[in-house]
Design a protein around this motif. Structure first.
Motif, PDB file in Angstrom:
ATOM      1  N   LEU A 262       0.840  -1.205   0.000  1.00 40.29           N
ATOM      2  CA  LEU A 262       0.000   0.000   0.000  1.00 40.29           C
ATOM      3  C   LEU A 262       0.873   1.252   0.000  1.00 40.29           C
ATOM      4  O   LEU A 262       0.631   2.195  -0.763  1.00 40.29           O
ATOM      5  N   LYS A 263       1.908   1.264   0.822  1.00 42.28           N
ATOM      6  CA  LYS A 263       2.838   2.398   0.834  1.00 42.28           C
ATOM      7  C   LYS A 263       3.496   2.577  -0.528  1.00 42.28           C
ATOM      8  O   LYS A 263       3.635   3.699  -1.019  1.00 42.28           O
ATOM      9  N   ASN A 264       3.892   1.478  -1.147  1.00 41.69           N
ATOM     10  CA  ASN A 264       4.529   1.553  -2.463  1.00 41.69           C
ATOM     11  C   ASN A 264       3.588   2.129  -3.511  1.00 41.69           C
ATOM     12  O   ASN A 264       4.003   2.922  -4.362  1.00 41.69           O
ATOM     13  N   ARG A 265       2.306   1.735  -3.449  1.00 41.28           N
ATOM     14  CA  ARG A 265       1.319   2.270  -4.404  1.00 41.28           C
ATOM     15  C   ARG A 265       1.102   3.767  -4.166  1.00 41.28           C
ATOM     16  O   ARG A 265       0.967   4.543  -5.115  1.00 41.28           O
ATOM     17  N   LEU A 266       1.085   4.177  -2.906  1.00 38.80           N
ATOM     18  CA  LEU A 266       0.956   5.606  -2.601  1.00 38.80           C
ATOM     19  C   LEU A 266       2.156   6.383  -3.137  1.00 38.80           C
ATOM     20  O   LEU A 266       1.996   7.441  -3.757  1.00 38.80           O
TER      21      LEU A 266
END
Length: 83
Positions: A18-22
């Motif tokens: 999720l952090k990577n997608r953000l």
């Protein structure tokens, strides 16, 4: 019956994904205003779009009274989000 915690709450690979997608979304954006809104949202202590029962009832009544959106109106709204 066995009870277990939700896997998402403690699944570090999901959280990292999720952090990577953000981060990827942020890297693709050059809109300073949009980035500022995102930053403010991340630091808010309240959930946006939360209504009291009375507010929700009024919002629902107003929505139902306003009728349906045309295809053109729907496309215009989604275009704002780049969809």
């Amino acid at each position: 019956m066995k009870v277990s915690e939700p896997a998402v709450a403690y699944n570090t690979s999901y959280l990292q994904g999720l952090k990577n997608r953000l981060i990827a979304s942020i890297d693709e954006t050059n809109d300073e205003e949009k980035l500022q809104e995102c930053l403010e949202l991340l630091h808010e202590s309240f959930m946006p779009c939360v209504f009291t029962d009375e507010e929700f009832k009024r919002e629902l009544e107003e929505s139902e009274a306003s009728g349906n959106a045309s295809d053109e109106e729907v496309r215009a709204i989604f275009a704002k989000w780049g969809l």
